[in-house]
Scaffold this active site. Sequence first.
Site, PDB file in Angstrom:
ATOM      1  N   GLY A  60       0.903  -1.351  -0.030  1.00 59.69           N
ATOM      2  CA  GLY A  60      -0.168  -0.146   0.010  1.00 59.69           C
ATOM      3  C   GLY A  60       0.892   1.063  -0.048  1.00 59.69           C
ATOM      4  O   GLY A  60       2.030   1.213  -0.556  1.00 59.69           O
ATOM      5  N   CYS A  61       0.364   2.183   0.666  1.00 60.22           N
ATOM      6  CA  CYS A  61       1.156   3.620   0.786  1.00 60.22           C
ATOM      7  C   CYS A  61       2.690   3.191   1.091  1.00 60.22           C
ATOM      8  O   CYS A  61       3.020   2.807   2.161  1.00 60.22           O
ATOM      9  CB  CYS A  61       0.379   4.473   1.771  1.00 60.22           C
ATOM     10  SG  CYS A  61       1.354   6.123   1.920  1.00 60.22           S
TER      11      CYS A  61
END
Length: 228
Positions: A60-61
């Site tokens: 993810g991020c």
Amino acid sequence: MQRINSMSRYHMILAGLATLAGFVSFVVVASAQSEPTAPADPAPVVETDRVLAEAIFAGGCFWCVESDFDKVEGVLETISGYTGGALESPTYRQVAKENTGHYEAVKIVYDSEVVSYSELVEYFWRHVDPTDAGGQFCDRGSSYRTAIFAATPEEREIAEQSKLAIDESQVLSTPIVTPVIDAATFWPAEDYHQDYYLKNPIRYELYRNGCRRDARIGQVWSRENADG
């Protein structure tokens, strides 16, 4: 007239003494300069037993993945970037459009004498939601999917066996969907993404808490946490 001559002789004597003193000083200085200068001690050689290795994970991020892995003893550096797609030198805007095939990922440089690849894989699983195929938490889209990028057959074997063991333990409510992918070219992200959580701590915390990343991870791994 006698007084003037006496003073002249006095000045001449002083001048002679000064000249003699200057000559002696010159000889002393010249002698000192002619002495061979001892060579400076060589800079000490710093020996290290570090055996550096690299690992690449998409979770993810990449701001959050950096932050999480920087807490691991033995991890020396984390670098946010893009990998898994065909586009060369991608930018954040291009990757965010979801048409490059790239993942947001983090390259981890670590001391393999302190932490093993296997330990990094286990740590990775427990800091993402590996059951989510559409992104991570509030970040949706293919660039936010999870993946392990294996650089060697040994890394692939370790990651696959770890994934299988977690699925067989049924500690998660649904099977892991995170793929193990052959490592490809890793493109470092723009400078402002690097160490974002350190450069912008308030914004980072607002983002992470607002995205409920930690809360969701706690839910996903609640069975294991309860057993522990």
